[in-house]
Design a protein around this motif. Structure first.
Motif, PDB file in Angstrom:
ATOM      1  N   ALA A 145       0.835  -1.258  -0.169  1.00 44.72           N
ATOM      2  CA  ALA A 145      -0.146  -0.035  -0.055  1.00 44.72           C
ATOM      3  C   ALA A 145       0.807   1.163   0.019  1.00 44.72           C
ATOM      4  CB  ALA A 145      -0.964   0.003   1.170  1.00 44.72           C
ATOM      5  N   ASP A 146       2.239   1.152   0.312  1.00 49.75           N
ATOM      6  CA  ASP A 146       3.013   2.360   0.122  1.00 49.75           C
ATOM      7  C   ASP A 146       3.954   2.544  -0.716  1.00 49.75           C
ATOM      8  OD1 ASP A 146       4.496   4.450   1.105  1.00 49.75           O
ATOM      9  OD2 ASP A 146       5.321   3.769   2.967  1.00 49.75           O
ATOM     10  N   SER A 147       3.541   3.317  -1.748  1.00 47.72           N
ATOM     11  CA  SER A 147       4.440   3.336  -3.099  1.00 47.72           C
ATOM     12  C   SER A 147       5.753   4.008  -2.673  1.00 47.72           C
ATOM     13  CB  SER A 147       3.649   4.377  -3.959  1.00 47.72           C
ATOM     14  OG  SER A 147       3.517   5.315  -3.523  1.00 47.72           O
ATOM     15  N   SER A 148       6.198   4.460  -1.582  1.00 53.96           N
ATOM     16  CA  SER A 148       7.486   5.050  -1.285  1.00 53.96           C
ATOM     17  C   SER A 148       8.545   3.919  -1.147  1.00 53.96           C
ATOM     18  CB  SER A 148       7.498   5.914  -0.084  1.00 53.96           C
ATOM     19  OG  SER A 148       7.015   5.234   1.043  1.00 53.96           O
ATOM     20  N   LEU A 149       8.043   2.717  -0.747  1.00 55.25           N
ATOM     21  CA  LEU A 149       8.872   1.694  -0.595  1.00 55.25           C
ATOM     22  C   LEU A 149       9.188   0.877  -1.729  1.00 55.25           C
ATOM     23  CD1 LEU A 149       7.601   0.165   2.617  1.00 55.25           C
ATOM     24  CD2 LEU A 149       9.513   1.508   2.532  1.00 55.25           C
TER      25      LEU A 149
ATOM     26  N   ARG B 110      -1.703  -0.280 -13.557  1.00 56.60           N
ATOM     27  CA  ARG B 110      -2.365  -0.636 -14.648  1.00 56.60           C
ATOM     28  C   ARG B 110      -3.679  -1.364 -14.155  1.00 56.60           C
ATOM     29  NH1 ARG B 110      -0.354  -5.371 -18.262  1.00 56.60           N
ATOM     30  NH2 ARG B 110       1.478  -4.553 -18.220  1.00 56.60           N
ATOM     31  N   HIS B 111      -3.788  -2.134 -13.262  1.00 58.10           N
ATOM     32  CA  HIS B 111      -5.121  -2.745 -12.899  1.00 58.10           C
ATOM     33  C   HIS B 111      -5.878  -2.198 -11.600  1.00 58.10           C
ATOM     34  CE1 HIS B 111      -4.189  -5.689 -16.067  1.00 58.10           C
ATOM     35  NE2 HIS B 111      -3.047  -5.824 -15.328  1.00 58.10           N
ATOM     36  N   GLY B 112      -4.963  -1.601 -10.743  1.00 62.94           N
ATOM     37  CA  GLY B 112      -5.452  -0.908  -9.852  1.00 62.94           C
ATOM     38  C   GLY B 112      -5.779  -1.777  -8.515  1.00 62.94           C
ATOM     39  N   ARG B 113      -5.108  -2.756  -8.431  1.00 66.62           N
ATOM     40  CA  ARG B 113      -5.219  -3.598  -7.377  1.00 66.62           C
ATOM     41  C   ARG B 113      -3.932  -4.127  -6.882  1.00 66.62           C
ATOM     42  NH1 ARG B 113      -6.632  -8.891  -9.240  1.00 66.62           N
ATOM     43  NH2 ARG B 113      -6.216  -8.017 -11.372  1.00 66.62           N
ATOM     44  N   GLN B 114      -3.671  -3.692  -5.506  1.00 68.36           N
ATOM     45  CA  GLN B 114      -2.272  -3.768  -4.855  1.00 68.36           C
ATOM     46  C   GLN B 114      -2.287  -5.235  -4.166  1.00 68.36           C
ATOM     47  OE1 GLN B 114      -2.269  -0.400  -2.139  1.00 68.36           O
ATOM     48  NE2 GLN B 114      -1.269   0.799  -3.691  1.00 68.36           N
ATOM     49  N   LYS B 115      -1.099  -5.766  -4.320  1.00 73.48           N
ATOM     50  CA  LYS B 115      -0.888  -7.165  -3.979  1.00 73.48           C
ATOM     51  C   LYS B 115       0.581  -7.215  -3.382  1.00 73.48           C
ATOM     52  CE  LYS B 115      -3.727  -9.484  -7.035  1.00 73.48           C
ATOM     53  NZ  LYS B 115      -4.320 -10.521  -7.867  1.00 73.48           N
ATOM     54  N   ALA B 116       0.862  -7.974  -2.416  1.00 69.30           N
ATOM     55  CA  ALA B 116       2.153  -8.042  -1.569  1.00 69.30           C
ATOM     56  C   ALA B 116       2.803  -9.740  -1.830  1.00 69.30           C
ATOM     57  CB  ALA B 116       1.904  -7.911  -0.158  1.00 69.30           C
ATOM     58  N   PHE B 117       4.076  -9.868  -1.919  1.00 66.55           N
ATOM     59  CA  PHE B 117       4.780 -10.971  -2.184  1.00 66.55           C
ATOM     60  C   PHE B 117       4.783 -11.697  -0.522  1.00 66.55           C
ATOM     61  CE2 PHE B 117       6.802  -8.809  -5.799  1.00 66.55           C
ATOM     62  CZ  PHE B 117       6.312  -9.638  -6.809  1.00 66.55           C
ATOM     63  N   SER B 118       4.601 -13.090  -0.538  1.00 66.06           N
ATOM     64  CA  SER B 118       5.097 -13.701   0.722  1.00 66.06           C
ATOM     65  C   SER B 118       6.464 -13.729   0.833  1.00 66.06           C
ATOM     66  CB  SER B 118       4.319 -14.972   0.638  1.00 66.06           C
ATOM     67  OG  SER B 118       4.982 -15.975  -0.085  1.00 66.06           O
ATOM     68  N   PRO B 119       6.955 -13.864   1.995  1.00 62.43           N
ATOM     69  CA  PRO B 119       8.319 -14.053   2.236  1.00 62.43           C
ATOM     70  C   PRO B 119       8.871 -15.257   1.634  1.00 62.43           C
ATOM     71  CG  PRO B 119       7.420 -13.306   4.440  1.00 62.43           C
ATOM     72  CD  PRO B 119       6.186 -13.541   3.323  1.00 62.43           C
ATOM     73  N   ARG B 120       7.931 -16.551   1.593  1.00 58.18           N
ATOM     74  CA  ARG B 120       8.347 -17.725   1.092  1.00 58.18           C
ATOM     75  C   ARG B 120       8.371 -17.525  -0.485  1.00 58.18           C
ATOM     76  NH1 ARG B 120       4.315 -22.133   1.934  1.00 58.18           N
ATOM     77  NH2 ARG B 120       2.751 -20.846   1.162  1.00 58.18           N
ATOM     78  N   VAL B 121       7.734 -16.740  -1.130  1.00 57.32           N
ATOM     79  CA  VAL B 121       7.685 -16.662  -2.632  1.00 57.32           C
ATOM     80  C   VAL B 121       8.792 -15.752  -2.972  1.00 57.32           C
ATOM     81  CG1 VAL B 121       6.564 -14.837  -3.046  1.00 57.32           C
ATOM     82  CG2 VAL B 121       6.433 -16.665  -4.651  1.00 57.32           C
ATOM     83  N   LEU B 122       9.339 -14.870  -2.269  1.00 57.21           N
ATOM     84  CA  LEU B 122      10.328 -14.176  -2.349  1.00 57.21           C
ATOM     85  C   LEU B 122      11.756 -14.961  -2.271  1.00 57.21           C
ATOM     86  CD1 LEU B 122       9.411 -10.671  -0.619  1.00 57.21           C
ATOM     87  CD2 LEU B 122       9.679 -10.898  -3.055  1.00 57.21           C
ATOM     88  N   ASP B 123      11.727 -15.879  -1.279  1.00 60.61           N
ATOM     89  CA  ASP B 123      12.718 -16.665  -1.174  1.00 60.61           C
ATOM     90  C   ASP B 123      13.157 -17.562  -2.399  1.00 60.61           C
ATOM     91  OD1 ASP B 123      14.874 -18.087   0.284  1.00 60.61           O
ATOM     92  OD2 ASP B 123      13.676 -19.833  -0.001  1.00 60.61           O
TER      93      ASP B 123
END
Length: 466
Positions: A116-120, A335-348
């Protein structure tokens, strides 16, 4: 000290309490010296209950403790707070007073709030209109902080100030055209056009007329009055020829003459037209071997490779992978207007994959995950099948080590081990195997036939993360 600085110091703690991020300051003995109000709000524990206590007693595996001990800061780091069961992301760094280490500071927030925070999020990719508006450095918009990328950018910046021919070398998908545009925008030719042509995408019979243009009546179907080629259209700007290794020796000879004489003759014509442009060529082929085998003219090779720049594949700049992944996710969110987050597992898993298709493959993967996921969390089950299959066979993280998952009793049991030790070893290896072969923890629990509570107790006991 000026008045403004006095006001700042006087209101310092109040300022920290207005942050959306959690602020934590610990001393050399890990004593919590300060926590802002966001700590209570987001962690759910009153800060007056933790200030004065040692973090090593509350959360012994906290990343900030590692930073304190190693004195190596971490940025955009994902970790897990076991005491409250929360995934967090943030920055931690040591603090010094007159050269002496006095503690460490952590600034972080829950992963659930991260997107939700575009600054990051990482800096957006370059765009010519943005450059014109900002007057900025086009290379500063290239995504990555690795030493390998910075070295390449340093060379490209030096080259950009000249009109020297550049040969970009690298595997498919490393971003050769992105670099070519950045060089163009930072060069004396930036006010001119950037003309790009993939030499492998056009039949050999058409490449000549596309590049050199043609005169009226040069061939059946020729446009009335003739047509200028891409070389002429690139006048005052940059001509980018991708896949330069795919053209025939005959065409190499004609291009060599243009580069040497700085003039072009259209197909079917006799008039030499002066041209001034910057040539940037690119290839993923071994041109040296092609020269030895007679498939590439040596004089043309030496003419285009005045300044060769090797663009490193993504597997050689692993520290950039997560920055790029977050960047591509952000573009999809816009582009789609929906914000999502990666899980730590998928980032690994994203970090552990080799990315043979480089940046292009990573971008496609993130879009695949984003489009197919229904909720706000992008997890391992959303990965493309081939990536999941590859990573499934790679090491599992065990505490601070990496171990390949092995079948039960595959490791040698110490001769003096008692029954309890043997049983624990078998149990641990079965859990590792289940984690390795499952996409979710729920699936692993079902494979093992355990209760969820018992499963998590075993993960903690054996220091397993997934």
């Amino acid at each position: 000290m000026g008045k403004s600085q006095q006001v700042l110091l006087k209101n310092w703690f109040s300022i920290l309490d207005h942050l959306d991020e959690i602020f934590l300051f610990i001393g050399n003995d890990t004593e919590i010296l300060h926590a802002n109000s966001a700590y209570s709000r987001l962690i759910g524990v009153p800060r007056d209950k933790v200030i004065g206590r040692r973090l090593s007693d509350i959360e012994p595996k906290a990343r900030i403790i590692e930073v304190l001990e190693t004195e190596r800061p971490v940025y955009h780091d994902y970790s897990y707070i076991e005491s409250v069961g929360m995934d967090i992301v943030g920055n931690s760094f040591p603090v010094y007073d007159e050269g002496e280490k006095v503690g460490a500071i952590g600034i972080f927030r829950p992963v659930s709030l991260f997107s939700a925070d575009s600054s990051l999020l990482s800096t957006p990719v370059w765009c010519k209109k943005e450059k014109a508006a900002e007057g900025g450095d086009p290379f500063s918009r290239l995504i990555g902080e690795s030493r390998e990328l910075k070295n390449v950018i340093y060379i490209a910046k030096k080259v950009a100030q000249t009109d020297t021919t550049v040969l970009l070398r690298g595997e498919t998908g490393v971003g050769k055209e992105v670099f070519a545009k950045a060089i163009h925008e930072a060069s004396p030719f930036s006010d001119g056009p950037f003309i790009a042509l993939n030499m492998a995408s056009i039949p050999e019979t058409l490449i000549e007329s596309e590049l050199f243009g043609y005169e009226a009546g040069a061939f059946t179907g020729a446009q009335k009055g003739g047509k200028p080629g891409l070389i002429e259209l690139a006048g005052g700007g940059t001509l980018f020829l991708d896949e330069i290794g795919e053209i025939s020796p005959m065409l190499q000879s004609k291009l060599l003459r243009v580069l040497q004489e700085r003039e072009v003759i259209r197909v079917g014509g006799t008039k030499a037209r002066p041209v001034r442009f910057r040539l940037i060529a690119a290839t993923n082929r071994d041109l040296e071997s092609m020269v030895e085998n007679g498939r590439f003219r040596p004089d043309f090779y030496y003419r285009i490779s005045v300044i060769p720049i090797h663009l490193p594949p993504l597997r050689e700049r692993c520290s950039d992978v997560l920055l790029l992944a977050e960047h591509f996710k952000r573009k999809l969110e816009e582009r789609h207007g929906r914000q999502k987050a990666f899980s730590p597992r998928v980032l690994d898993m994203i970090k552990r994959y080799s990315w043979p298709g480089n940046v292009r493959e990573l971008q496609s993967c993130i879009e695949y995950m984003y489009v197919l996921s229904e909720g706000q969390l992008l997890d391992v089950q959303h990965l493309p099948q081939h990536i999941w299959e590859y990573v499934k066979g790679s090491p599992v993280v065990i505490g601070e080590r990496e171990e390949a998952a092995a079948p039960p009793l595959a490791k040698e049991v110490p001769s003096k081990a008692n029954l309890k030790e043997v049983m624990e070893q078998v149990e641990k290896e079965m859990i590792i195997k289940a984690l390795r072969e499952s996409r979710t923890k729920t699936e692993a629990i079902q494979r093992l036939g355990m209760s969820r509570k018992g499963f998590y107790m075993k993960l903690k006991k054996y220091q397993l993360t997934f």
